[in-house]
Design an enzyme around this catalytic site. Structure first.
Site, PDB file in Angstrom:
ATOM      1  N   ASN A 206       0.843  -1.193   0.000  1.00 43.28           N
ATOM      2  CA  ASN A 206       0.000   0.000   0.000  1.00 43.28           C
ATOM      3  C   ASN A 206       0.883   1.250   0.000  1.00 43.28           C
ATOM      4  OD1 ASN A 206      -2.826   0.880   0.174  1.00 43.28           O
ATOM      5  ND2 ASN A 206      -2.232   1.758   2.131  1.00 43.28           N
TER       6      ASN A 206
ATOM      7  N   VAL B 255      -5.195   4.911  -7.540  1.00 44.75           N
ATOM      8  CA  VAL B 255      -5.257   3.613  -6.871  1.00 44.75           C
ATOM      9  C   VAL B 255      -5.358   3.995  -5.397  1.00 44.75           C
ATOM     10  CG1 VAL B 255      -4.034   1.477  -6.324  1.00 44.75           C
ATOM     11  CG2 VAL B 255      -4.008   2.367  -8.662  1.00 44.75           C
ATOM     12  N   PRO B 256      -6.561   3.929  -4.838  1.00 42.10           N
ATOM     13  CA  PRO B 256      -6.893   4.665  -3.614  1.00 42.10           C
ATOM     14  C   PRO B 256      -6.345   4.080  -2.309  1.00 42.10           C
ATOM     15  CG  PRO B 256      -8.771   3.390  -4.319  1.00 42.10           C
ATOM     16  CD  PRO B 256      -7.712   3.206  -5.379  1.00 42.10           C
ATOM     17  N   CYS B 257      -5.040   4.169  -2.148  1.00 41.86           N
ATOM     18  CA  CYS B 257      -4.422   3.691  -0.910  1.00 41.86           C
ATOM     19  C   CYS B 257      -4.863   4.526   0.289  1.00 41.86           C
ATOM     20  CB  CYS B 257      -2.906   3.661  -1.042  1.00 41.86           C
ATOM     21  SG  CYS B 257      -2.160   5.188  -1.601  1.00 41.86           S
ATOM     22  N   HIS B 258      -5.373   5.738   0.037  1.00 40.62           N
ATOM     23  CA  HIS B 258      -5.863   6.573   1.144  1.00 40.62           C
ATOM     24  C   HIS B 258      -7.114   5.973   1.792  1.00 40.62           C
ATOM     25  CE1 HIS B 258      -8.048   8.038  -2.418  1.00 40.62           C
ATOM     26  NE2 HIS B 258      -9.023   8.367  -1.584  1.00 40.62           N
TER      27      HIS B 258
END
Length: 166
Positions: free
Chosen positions: A123, A132-135
């Site tokens: 991540n 690529v929504p690592c948040h």
């Protein structure tokens, strides 16, 4: 050819790079030098040129920041990483705006329930944050945990997407 630009957003400047119309880097900050160095390592000998809207990503991000949250789902990405990282990053794209998942949920989703720390490392190595929504990945207890772009940005992005924080 690789196209690169810097865009200004509510979470500060972002440097974008797209190869053949697919986003390959989204870097926090306006410094092109580290992005160019990474691109030269990944794609030796390929030309890098400044363009206003690489792969249409600058336009899509403007729409996202204006409230059209689902526009991120349509951005094509070209990911550079290990097979495990690619698997994690693909799973991240399944976490929709307004939702979050824990590291352990992602580990289970990819069939590696004991790999929670490895999921966290993958991540953190995501080269195209926001898209690529690592948040959207949080601790099992609901805490924000770390974020390569800083917790202030992570919190802003989650609130922007309508996620209530504890």
């Amino acid at each position: 050819m690789i196209e690169i630009t810097v865009v200004h957003t509510p979470i500060d400047a972002l440097t974008l790079a797209a190869r053949n119309g697919r986003l390959c880097i989204l870097h926090f900050g306006a410094r092109e030098a580290p992005v160019r160095a990474t691109l030269q390592r990944w794609y030796p000998g390929e030309s890098i040129e400044r363009r206003r809207d690489p792969g249409g990503v600058a336009t899509a991000l403007a729409k996202y920041f204006s409230g059209q949250l689902d526009v991120l789902d349509a951005i094509d990405v070209e990911m550079n990483g290990t097979p495990f990282q690619l698997q994690v990053w693909q799973a991240l794209r399944g976490v929709r705006a307004g939702h979050t998942a824990s590291y352990s949920e992602i580990a289970r989703a990819i069939g590696a329930p004991a790999a929670v720390r490895a999921v966290g490392a993958a991540n953190g190595a995501n080269p195209v944050a926001v898209v690529v929504p690592c948040h959207r990945i949080i601790g099992a207890n609901g805490s924000l945990t770390g974020y390569g772009g800083g917790l202030r940005r992570k919190e802003w992005l989650l609130r922007h997407e309508g996620r209530r924080l504890f």
